[in-house]
Design a protein around this motif. Structure first.
Motif, short mmCIF file in Angstrom:
data_model
loop_
_atom_site.label_atom_id
_atom_site.label_comp_id
_atom_site.label_asym_id
_atom_site.label_seq_id
_atom_site.Cartn_x
_atom_site.Cartn_y
_atom_site.Cartn_z
N ILE A 11 0.84 -1.19 0.00
CA ILE A 11 0.00 0.00 0.00
C ILE A 11 0.88 1.24 0.00
O ILE A 11 2.10 1.17 0.23
N THR A 12 0.26 2.39 -0.21
CA THR A 12 0.92 3.68 0.02
C THR A 12 0.29 4.30 1.26
O THR A 12 -0.85 4.78 1.19
N GLU A 48 -2.57 2.41 -4.97
CA GLU A 48 -3.32 3.57 -5.46
C GLU A 48 -2.47 4.45 -6.39
O GLU A 48 -2.46 5.67 -6.27
N PRO A 49 -1.77 3.87 -7.36
CA PRO A 49 -0.82 4.67 -8.15
C PRO A 49 -1.47 5.78 -8.96
O PRO A 49 -0.85 6.84 -9.16
N SER A 50 -2.71 5.58 -9.42
CA SER A 50 -3.35 6.62 -10.23
C SER A 50 -3.71 7.84 -9.40
O SER A 50 -3.95 8.93 -9.96
N ASN A 231 -10.34 -2.77 -2.30
CA ASN A 231 -8.94 -2.82 -1.90
C ASN A 231 -8.25 -1.46 -2.20
O ASN A 231 -8.48 -0.91 -3.27
N PRO A 232 -7.43 -0.92 -1.29
CA PRO A 232 -6.93 -1.49 -0.03
C PRO A 232 -7.57 -0.89 1.21
O PRO A 232 -6.92 -0.75 2.24
N THR A 233 -8.86 -0.54 1.15
CA THR A 233 -9.44 0.24 2.24
C THR A 233 -9.46 -0.52 3.56
O THR A 233 -9.10 0.04 4.62
#
Length: 271
Positions: A11-12, A48-50, A231-233
């Motif tokens: 994750i970030t 979450e890259p976008s 994902n990834p909440t």
């Protein structure tokens, strides 16, 4: 290059001011490797890259490149800019356009020809809307520069069974559907890329290394709870509840996980 084992698509984490929580990401990377992961995935969907800026993506990639280099671990990288120091590039089957199997093979052949590192093809038809037959999967495996596949078809269907019954030589199959990773390993998958493995990493690493049905059943329950919301909440909510990241925050279009989902996931974490 030999792929296999457990890869954690990190994750970030975000700080309270909305910035990337660099120290927390650094610790998550080391935690995963300490617990038995063979490598990490940088800038996969779970990261979450976008929703990250170009500078943030560079920060994440540089950090994980340094950690995996220092730890002699493997690094699979998602996204268009993959450094030549990476182990492999995670490359999505073209989404939305539905170019057909011939178009997919042609596209991946072109990407592999210009990539500085081998490809791990990401086949996730319930997101891309592009199904692939076992014949197409064998054609993809034969492309020069394709090392393996992240297989996430949403279940164990006839094409998956046919692929695992006659796996292409030298072609690595990494399971990418967390809830059904146990049966895929039982069929002979070489490893897995699992977002769930942020939690109970050692248990997932052990399952990949030495498949055991009872452990697979327990971890399937955990994975189902961790994927109860997008994902990834839920994973971030659990990591925050465990004190491992400073906030459970995600960026739009995602929304934070609800309290019931968090409670169910925490209850499913193995003791």
């Amino acid at each position: 290059m030999t792929l296999g084992g457990l890869y954690v698509p990190l994750i970030t984490p975000f700080a309270s001011d909305g910035s990337v929580a660099v120290a927390a990401l650094h610790q998550l990377a080391h935690d995963a490797l300490d617990a038995g992961a063979a490598g990490l995935v940088a800038l996969g969907t779970t990261a979450e890259p976008s929703a990250l800026t170009g500078t943030e993506r560079s920060t994440v990639l540089d950090l994980l490149t340094n950690v995996t280099r220092d730890r002699s671990a493997q690094l699979i990288v998602g996204g268009p800019a993959v450094p030549g120091t990476a182990t492999a590039a995670l490359t999505l089957v073209p989404p939305f356009l539905r170019p057909g199997e011939d178009g997919v093979v042609a596209h991946l052949t072109a990407v592999a020809a210009r990539s500085p590192v081998p490809l791990v093809v990401y086949h996730v038809p319930y997101r891309t809307a592009q199904p692939l037959s076992v014949t197409a999967l064998h054609r993809i495996a034969a492309i020069d520069g394709v090392a393996g596949i992240k297989l996430a078809t949403g279940g164990i269907d006839a094409d998956v069974i046919a692929l695992m019954a006659d796996p292409p030589p030298g072609f690595t199959v990494l399971g990418g559907d967390d809830v059904v990773i146990s049966p895929l390993l039982a069929l002979g998958a070489h490893g897995a890329i699992l977002a769930s493995a942020h939690v109970a990493t050692g248990s997932y690493a052990g399952l990949v290394t030495s498949w055991e049905p009872a452990l697979g059943h327990r971890l399937a329950r955990l994975s189902a709870a961790l994927f109860a919301e997008p994902n990834p909440t839920v994973i971030k909510a659990v990591l925050h509840a465990q004190g491992r990241i400073p906030t459970p925050d995600v960026r739009l279009p995602l929304l934070p996980a609800g309290t019931p989902s968090l409670a169910a996931a925490l209850e499913a974490v193995p003791a």
